[in-house]
Design a protein around this motif. Structure first.
Motif, mmCIF file in Angstrom:
data_model
loop_
_atom_site.group_PDB
_atom_site.id
_atom_site.type_symbol
_atom_site.label_atom_id
_atom_site.label_comp_id
_atom_site.label_asym_id
_atom_site.label_seq_id
_atom_site.Cartn_x
_atom_site.Cartn_y
_atom_site.Cartn_z
ATOM 1 N N ARG A 1 -13.888 93.792 65.600
ATOM 2 C CA ARG A 1 -14.583 92.527 65.355
ATOM 3 C C ARG A 1 -13.593 91.367 65.188
ATOM 4 O O ARG A 1 -13.868 90.243 65.576
ATOM 5 C CB ARG A 1 -15.482 92.644 64.114
ATOM 6 N N ILE A 2 -12.456 91.681 64.629
ATOM 7 C CA ILE A 2 -11.434 90.628 64.479
ATOM 8 C C ILE A 2 -10.903 90.229 65.853
ATOM 9 O O ILE A 2 -10.719 89.046 66.157
ATOM 10 C CB ILE A 2 -10.273 91.116 63.571
ATOM 11 N N ILE B 1 -14.764 96.573 78.868
ATOM 12 C CA ILE B 1 -14.026 97.220 77.773
ATOM 13 C C ILE B 1 -12.902 96.296 77.291
ATOM 14 O O ILE B 1 -12.724 96.063 76.099
ATOM 15 C CB ILE B 1 -13.470 98.592 78.237
ATOM 16 N N TRP B 2 -12.136 95.774 78.273
ATOM 17 C CA TRP B 2 -10.952 94.959 77.945
ATOM 18 C C TRP B 2 -11.339 93.694 77.184
ATOM 19 O O TRP B 2 -10.652 93.277 76.251
ATOM 20 C CB TRP B 2 -10.248 94.590 79.255
ATOM 21 N N ASP B 3 -12.467 93.103 77.596
ATOM 22 C CA ASP B 3 -12.872 91.821 77.013
ATOM 23 C C ASP B 3 -13.726 91.970 75.755
ATOM 24 O O ASP B 3 -13.558 91.222 74.797
ATOM 25 C CB ASP B 3 -13.727 91.041 78.021
ATOM 26 N N HIS B 4 -14.712 92.896 75.802
ATOM 27 C CA HIS B 4 -15.770 92.901 74.784
ATOM 28 C C HIS B 4 -15.768 94.137 73.877
ATOM 29 O O HIS B 4 -15.888 94.015 72.673
ATOM 30 C CB HIS B 4 -17.149 92.818 75.464
ATOM 31 N N GLU B 5 -15.693 95.310 74.496
ATOM 32 C CA GLU B 5 -15.969 96.522 73.715
ATOM 33 C C GLU B 5 -14.768 97.000 72.902
ATOM 34 O O GLU B 5 -14.935 97.587 71.828
ATOM 35 C CB GLU B 5 -16.451 97.634 74.659
ATOM 36 N N ARG C 1 -16.674 87.458 59.021
ATOM 37 C CA ARG C 1 -17.343 87.797 57.751
ATOM 38 C C ARG C 1 -17.730 89.274 57.747
ATOM 39 O O ARG C 1 -17.504 89.996 56.781
ATOM 40 C CB ARG C 1 -18.589 86.923 57.562
ATOM 41 N N ALA C 2 -18.337 89.707 58.852
ATOM 42 C CA ALA C 2 -18.815 91.096 58.937
ATOM 43 C C ALA C 2 -17.669 92.095 58.801
ATOM 44 O O ALA C 2 -17.857 93.200 58.283
ATOM 45 C CB ALA C 2 -19.548 91.312 60.255
ATOM 46 N N ALA C 3 -16.496 91.696 59.246
ATOM 47 C CA ALA C 3 -15.351 92.606 59.180
ATOM 48 C C ALA C 3 -14.775 92.679 57.763
ATOM 49 O O ALA C 3 -13.872 93.488 57.493
ATOM 50 C CB ALA C 3 -14.270 92.152 60.158
#
Lengths: 311, 524
Positions: free
Chosen positions: B302-303, B482-486, B359-361
């Motif tokens: 998430r960061i 994967i590289w960008d989002h996951e 925040r979530a992290a």
């Protein structure tokens, strides 16, 4: 005199050994030449092969012992970037650097010393103030600013001289003037101060009171006594002949030792850096040695070394 | 020649390296137009020179721009036509089997030493002495480019067969790309040493090496028997001029005809010079940030996602580049042809979502190191300062650490979090950049060990070996996701740029890559 020479030579040898050791440790610990020269995208096999071929896979202690042993045998190593012996690369660049630094030294001494003497002899007068104003300006303006300003005027504006490169003697004019100006300013200030100090000494007043001609007082008494700080400064400048033009060489794209040093440090081309440092240290130490001997000639008290009360 | 004195520039202009501006606006034409004088020499001033000229011994933008004029490849790339492949030293090629490519060589091609090109030279160029044997001097550096080639054989005086270890969809691209250059076998074997060869190699290109002085200059002379037509320039001089201010002055005085690595803040300086202009723009090189997911803070994806979403790329491009570069849709380039996905949703600027992710992290403000070089990329320091501020706006405490050389920002791992990088697109295919650098055999997984992802690696395998375009496209899309989002391994900033200042009367035009081509066909 023998003791004096032995002491100085011993000290010089220790200085060089310390410089070499310091350079080795700093360069070995501040970056991996394999990654810098091959780039971070190089495959691990290439990096490993490079390290092996240059002995970088051994422990730093083993590398140091090998390196020092090689120096004692007169082997300064090979350039990792070029593949040739480092001494050859450095030797190729020395003439280019001396082509700048020797004429610049002549300018420094030829202008700085007479200007300093003249200013001291005319203390408080308009010439003294002008000389000191120019000296402060020359001393404080960084060489890259002065170099670029000269290029603006003489290359870009007037079109008289080339702005960089090493194709002809004309290419050397601006870098020599840039180098010479700052040094002349320093020498002028040193010489003036030394002369003023000497001119205020009782023996100068005594000589004048005895009716010795002022010219004879200056040349026979003031100048020799004022020479020691000036000789020290000139000695330092002589010691900087090899690597004293790093910035100017970059501004004027002059392929000398200074630029080689910058590139070699950036690439951690250890043998070349160490070779240059060794050379610079050697020149500086030799220059200091000569200055020490000159002190002895100029001041008999120093020849007597540590003998108590010898003056 | 009359020189008219002009007012001197301000001190700031001098210090900023804009010194050439003052006199250049009305600078008299020191040199007559090229067409009128039949120019025999072009001088290019650049900040750094190549270490060697043998392509399998150096991979850098400075060898790209110089050695491109010394060599040819079997298959050529038309950079004016979206990097389309076209005949080079080979006039035709065909796949006789999935692992075999056969090529017909162009007859009558001469090397700089006068020898005629033969199949023997081609086989030798890919052979044991130069690259194939693990002990060969060019082996290690050529592996990422030629690693899939099992052997190259001469099957006729002007015919060769290239056999790959597995079906390689990129073999044509490899033969057209870096390390695919053909050298003269006789000249190679006659060289007194490899060290001597790599400084004066013999190819078939439009220019031959005349004089090479490390860190000073490279002089190339015209190879009039060049198969693509005799060069219009007799001599090319690549001069090393480290300081931008000095390069600008050299351009203003006419001592340099072209200068490289011009930063956007100097555009006005050059545009004010009579008879000079700025050319260039985005090149096939993507400016990215790499994330080290072994770092305790960045281990939380998430960061990493927040880092990417906090960046206003448009603002950077507008503020620093005056809009003169482009933001690709993710780790892509239009030169990928059928594999290019213009509609791919790359991370955009979404500070609200970035804040929510932070925040979530449960992020507590732990410092995240960001290692950069001061001036390796155009406006690098300024870009980094903007990024740090953008990250601060979403609650991320990123600390900029300036280091001296590229190795110092990748190793040691201690303190490494985010780092600046650029990814050169060597082949016009994602396998030539995303897989090459972030894939299982790339430096991110093998050298720096900052990131790896099992699924990404599986798709990289498909991309490397499948000959089915649809399958390759699907694999590439998943790799991007994967590289960008996951599991972000980094994020794209924009396309890297290469700007040149040049005389208007020189018809040379830059390519969207670091190569500087002085072949007659690219000289108007």
């Amino acid at each position: 005199m023998l003791r004096f020479a032995t002491l100085r030579l011993g000290r010089a040898a220790i200085t060089i050994a310390l410089v070499v050791t310091f350079a080795f440790v700093v360069l070995r610990l501040s970056g991996d030449p394999a990654l810098i020269i091959l780039g971070p995208e190089a495959p691990p096999e290439a990096i490993a092969a490079f390290r092996k071929s240059w002995g970088l896979d051994a422990s730093i202690f083993v590398q140091y012992v090998d390196y020092f042993g090689a120096i004692l045998r007169g082997d300064l190593g090979r350039s990792m970037r070029d593949g040739r012996p480092a001494i050859l690369l450095v030797a190729e660049r020395i003439p280019a650097t001396l082509a700048l630094t020797l004429p610049a030294l002549a300018i420094k001494i030829g202008i700085g010393v007479p200007a300093g003497i003249y200013a001291a002899l005319h203390r408080g007068g308009p010439v003294d103030r002008l000389v000191m104003m120019l000296a402060v300006a020359g001393f404080t303006v960084p060489s890259f600013v002065l170099g670029l300003t000269l290029v603006l005027i003489f290359s870009v504006q007037l079109g008289w001289l080339p702005s960089g490169g090493q194709e002809s003697w004309r290419h050397a004019i601006l870098p020599v003037v840039t180098l010479g100006t700052g040094g002349a300013a320093i020498l002028a200030r040193f010489t003036r101060s030394a002369m003023l100090e000497v001119l205020g000494q009782p023996y100068i007043r005594t000589a004048s009171a005895k009716g010795v001609a002022w010219r004879a007082v200056v040349t026979g008494h003031a100048l020799p006594n004022a020479a020691i700080p000036t000789v020290t400064m000139v000695g330092f400048m002589v010691g900087s002949l090899i690597a004293g033009a790093v910035v100017v060489e970059s501004v004027f794209s002059w392929p000398g030792v200074g630029r080689l040093l910058v590139v070699a440090v950036a690439n951690r081309d250890l043998a070349v850096v160490q070779c240059i440092l060794l050379l610079v240290a050697g020149t500086m130490v030799a220059s200091n040695l000569i200055v020490d001997f000159l002190y002895g000639l100029l001041d008999p008290r120093l020849r007597a070394g540590g003998r108590a009360g010898a003056h | 020649m009359t020189h008219i004195p002009r007012p001197l520039p301000s001190r700031r202009a001098v210090l900023a390296g804009a010194g050439a501006l003052a006199g250049a606006a009305t600078l008299p034409e020191a040199i007559p137009p090229a067409a009128a004088q039949g120019r025999r020499r072009i001088t290019i001033a650049m900040p750094v020179g190549p270490r060697v000229l043998e392509p399998v011994r150096e991979v850098s933008n400075v060898i790209f721009r110089t050695a491109y004029n010394v060599f040819d490849t079997l298959i050529a790339v038309d950079f004016r036509d979206n990097a389309r492949l076209k005949p080079g030293l080979a006039t035709a090629w065909r796949r006789s089997e999935p692992r075999v490519l056969e090529l017909d060589l162009r007859p009558g091609v001469r090397f700089h030493n006068g020898d005629l090109l033969s199949a023997e030279d081609v086989a030798f160029s890919f052979g044991a002495e130069r690259v194939a044997d693990p002990k060969a001097p060019g082996h290690a550096l050529s592996r990422p480019f030629l690693g899939t080639i099992e052997r190259v054989e001469a099957i006729g005086p002007l015919q060769v067969r290239v056999v790959t270890t597995a079906p390689d969809p990129l073999i044509e691209q490899r033969l057209a790309g870096w390390a695919g250059q053909i050298v003269s076998k006789r000249a190679f074997l006659a060289a007194p040493s490899f060290e001597a060869w790599e400084k004066a190699p013999v190819g078939t290109g439009p220019f031959a090496v005349q004089d090479f002085r490390l860190d000073d200059r490279l002089v190339l002379k015209a190879h009039d028997a060049y198969f693509g037509g005799a060069p219009l320039v007799q001599e090319l001089v690549f001069r090393v001029v480290p300081e931008l201010a000095s390069r600008l002055n050299a351009l203003a005085t006419g001592e340099a005809d072209i200068i490289t690595e011009v930063s956007p803040d100097q555009f006005a300086t050059i545009e004010a010079m009579a008879g000079r202009e700025i050319v260039g723009g985005p090149i096939q090189n993507i400016r990215v940030l790499a994330f080290d997911k072994t770092h305790p803070v960045l281990a939380d994806l998430r960061i990493r996602q927040a880092l990417a979403l906090a960046i206003d790329r448009k603002a950077i491009v507008e503020a620093l580049y005056g809009g003169r570069t482009t933001i690709p849709p993710g780790h892509q380039n239009p030169a990928y042809g059928p594999l290019f996905m213009p509609d791919y949703p790359a991370p955009g600027f979404d500070p609200e979502r970035a804040r929510a992710l932070v925040r979530a992290a449960g992020y507590k403000g732990e410092p995240i190191p960001y290692r950069i070089l001061p001036n390796y990329y155009t406006l690098q320091l300024q870009t980094a300062q903007l990024l740090v501020e953008m990250w601060r706006q979403v609650g991320l405490n990123v600390e900029m650490i300036v280091r001296e050389n590229p190795a110092a920002i990748t190793v040691p791992a201690e303190g490494r979090g985010i780092r600046d990088w650029s990814n050169t697109i060597f082949w016009n295919d994602p396998a030539g950049v995303l897989s090459r650098l972030f894939g299982p055999n790339g430096p991110v997984q093998r050298v720096t060990k900052e990131w790896s992802n099992e699924e990404f690696n599986r798709h990289a395998g498909v991309l490397a070996t499948s000959l089915d375009p649809a399958e390759r496209r699907a694999a590439f899309r998943r790799m991007l996701e994967i590289w960008d989002h996951e599991d972000p391994a980094g994020t794209v900033l924009h396309d890297l740029t290469m700007f040149y200042g040049k005389r208007k009367d020189i018809a040379w035009q830059p390519y969207p890559i670091e190569y500087m081509d002085f072949r007659a066909a690219n000289m108007g």
